[in-house]
Design a protein around this motif. Structure first.
Motif, short mmCIF file in Angstrom:
data_model
loop_
_atom_site.label_atom_id
_atom_site.label_comp_id
_atom_site.label_asym_id
_atom_site.label_seq_id
_atom_site.Cartn_x
_atom_site.Cartn_y
_atom_site.Cartn_z
N ALA A 1 -38.38 -6.80 43.02
CA ALA A 1 -37.55 -7.05 44.20
C ALA A 1 -37.31 -5.76 44.97
N CYS A 2 -37.00 -5.88 46.27
CA CYS A 2 -36.60 -4.70 47.06
C CYS A 2 -35.12 -4.42 46.77
N CYS B 1 -36.40 -14.92 45.03
CA CYS B 1 -35.25 -14.18 45.55
C CYS B 1 -34.80 -14.87 46.84
N CYS C 1 -37.94 -14.19 53.42
CA CYS C 1 -39.26 -14.02 52.78
C CYS C 1 -39.36 -14.85 51.51
N LEU C 2 -38.23 -15.12 50.87
CA LEU C 2 -38.19 -15.87 49.60
C LEU C 2 -39.30 -15.42 48.65
N CYS C 3 -39.34 -14.14 48.34
CA CYS C 3 -40.37 -13.62 47.41
C CYS C 3 -40.25 -14.37 46.09
N SER D 1 -37.66 -6.09 53.51
CA SER D 1 -38.39 -4.91 53.02
C SER D 1 -39.78 -5.20 52.46
N ARG D 2 -40.02 -6.37 51.88
CA ARG D 2 -41.34 -6.62 51.27
C ARG D 2 -42.27 -7.39 52.20
N ASN E 1 -32.42 -4.95 48.52
CA ASN E 1 -31.54 -6.08 48.83
C ASN E 1 -31.61 -7.14 47.73
N GLY E 2 -32.84 -7.44 47.31
CA GLY E 2 -33.02 -8.46 46.27
C GLY E 2 -32.41 -8.02 44.95
N PHE F 1 -32.42 -13.77 48.95
CA PHE F 1 -31.62 -12.90 49.83
C PHE F 1 -32.06 -13.04 51.28
N CYS F 2 -33.37 -13.01 51.53
CA CYS F 2 -33.82 -13.12 52.93
C CYS F 2 -34.90 -14.19 53.06
FE1 SF4 Z 1 -35.65 -10.63 48.30
FE2 SF4 Z 1 -36.48 -8.32 49.33
FE3 SF4 Z 1 -38.21 -10.36 49.07
FE4 SF4 Z 1 -36.26 -10.48 50.90
S1 SF4 Z 1 -37.97 -9.03 50.87
S2 SF4 Z 1 -36.83 -12.12 49.49
S3 SF4 Z 1 -34.59 -9.40 49.86
S4 SF4 Z 1 -37.18 -9.26 47.40
#
Ligand code: SF4
Length: 423
Positions: free
Chosen positions: A34-35, A9, A14-16, A152-153, A37-38, A11-12
């Motif tokens: 995903a949270c 992901c 963290c790149l989960c 968020s994660r 946002n993701g 979006f932020c």
């Molecule tokens: Fe995506 Fe959420 Fe992980 Fe950020 S914390 S990379 S928005 S899943």
């Protein structure tokens, strides 16, 4: 229907990289792990082709490249901005274009963690990976950031909650401290919350460093925090096995800016005489860390670089996008995967409206809607492969779970480089 596993992901910061996507008829119909946002990033994405636009009218890719190349070639002071939501391959190509046209190039770092870059150049970077934190950190300090809302994660996957090799009980084995001006969501879940007065971070960091060095404080409070509470935090910091400070824009975009970050970094340096400690900025956009990395390798500086003399010159406050727009110096702007028209201060946006703007973006943002030339592109990590850097500097390869029907940012930039050369 297919399921693509372990997608990153973007979006932020963290790149989960554990997201599962269910795909049907070239659409993402289900997003797992995903949270919010993701999920929004993946669920809302439509990969269908869109025509490029010149002055708001649909046109062919070739015509759009021709017009954009003409604008870039005829500008006397071109400005290139954005870069934090695209792949590192595209970032690299953008620097090549900046050098070719003698532009100033700046990333969104200049309006978030630019002061962090300045402080790291002065003090050094006491860094570590998120994996180290998960496996070792027993004290986490969140200073001027609210990851439970913005990343968020982060808590669950990388910092406060996960069980690690030397942290078998996860959250129960960790102490979480939050320093912030207000009781944020993250502060509510902390073991210790220090409410600091707005703009007093530097004084508090200096006082903490003095306490770590064994000095005593004459004052009864510093920056709204009682001296005995600071003493208690200093003891916690010195006695932990592995400590970590995450800092956010609450530190970099308040009074003191880079001096605040210098305060954090030199505090960490001092703490390493007693125990093991590191610090990491909480990076916002998916590949803003990559923008800093790529520009540092290629120009020697992470943002605010000017190529008008044919070689890179560094000038935060002079070659930063907001400053070049507010001073009225930039006479054309190329925006890559960013939306300054929605986020910059009013005088900067006012000047943007008077100059030709070229936008390269998967979404028709406010900047793209008002641009002289707009290239709709594929989204990195969804229908375009590439590389992105997580907030701790670890590079991750991005998959493309959907079929690409639009040009990538790299392809547009390559066409512009060739177009400018042939103008
Ligand atoms: Fe995506 Fe959420 Fe992980 Fe950020 S914390 S990379 S928005 S899943």
């Amino acid at each position: 229907m297919t399921v693509e596993r372990n997608v990153v992901c973007t979006f932020c910061g963290c790149l989960c990289d554990d997201i599962n996507l269910t795909i049907e008829d070239d659409r993402i119909v289900k997003v797992e792990k995903a949270c919010g946002n993701g999920r929004g990033l993946f669920e809302g994405y439509n990969p269908d082709p869109i025509m490029p636009k010149v002055m708001g009218r649909d046109t062919s890719f070739q015509e759009a490249v021709k017009e954009a190349s003409r604008i870039l070639r005829s500008a006397r002071y071109p400005l290139i901005y954005g870069l934090s939501s695209t792949s590192s391959e595209a970032q690299r190509m953008t620097v090549q274009l900046a050098e070719l046209i003698g532009a100033s190039i700046d990333s969104t770092s200049s309006v978030c963690h630019g002061p962090t870059g300045l402080a790291m150049q002065a003090v050094g970077e006491p860094t570590c990976t998120l994996g180290e934190i998960k496996n070792r950190a027993d004290l986490l300090v969140f200073w001027g950031c609210n990851p439970l809302v913005t990343h968020s994660r982060h808590f669950a996957r990388y910092s406060a909650m996960p069980k690690g090799r030397f942290i078998p009980e996860g959250r129960r084995d960790r102490k979480v401290v939050v320093v912030d001006v207000r009781r944020s969501e993250t502060a509510k879940s902390a073991d210790m919350y220090l409410q600091i007065k707005q703009g007093c971070d530097f004084e508090v960091l200096l006082a903490l460093k003095a306490l770590i060095m064994g000095r005593t404080l004459d004052a009864v409070e510093v920056g709204g925090i009682p001296a005995e509470v600071l003493q208690q935090l200093a003891v916690e910091m010195k006695s932990c096995r592995y400590g970590m400070i995450f800092f956010g824009m609450g530190l970099t975009m308040t009074n003191g800016r880079d001096l605040n970050v210098r305060g954090v970094l030199s505090l960490v340096r001092e703490l390493n005489d007693h125990t093991r400690f590191s610090a990491l900025p909480m990076r916002g956009h998916g590949n803003v860390t990559g923008a800093d990395q790529v520009m540092s390798w290629l120009c020697g500086y992470p943002f605010a670089v000017n190529y008008s003399r044919g070689y890179p010159r560094y000038g935060p406050g002079e070659y930063t996008a907001v400053d070049l727009l507010c001073s009225g110096e930039a006479d054309c702007m190329l925006v890559i995967a960013s939306d300054p028209a929605a986020h910059f201060p009013a005088p900067a946006v006012k000047h943007m409206k008077t100059i030709p703007v070229i936008a390269i973006d998967p979404a028709e943002s406010l900047t793209a809607a008002g641009a002289s030339v707009y290239f709709p592109t594929a989204m990195y990590g969804i229908d375009c492969e590439g590389t992105a850097y997580r907030m701790d500097g670890v590079a991750l390869r991005l998959k493309a779970p959907l079929k690409r029907k639009r040009p990538s940012d790299e392809e547009v930039l390559q066409a512009l480089i060739e177009g400018v050369k042939s103008c």
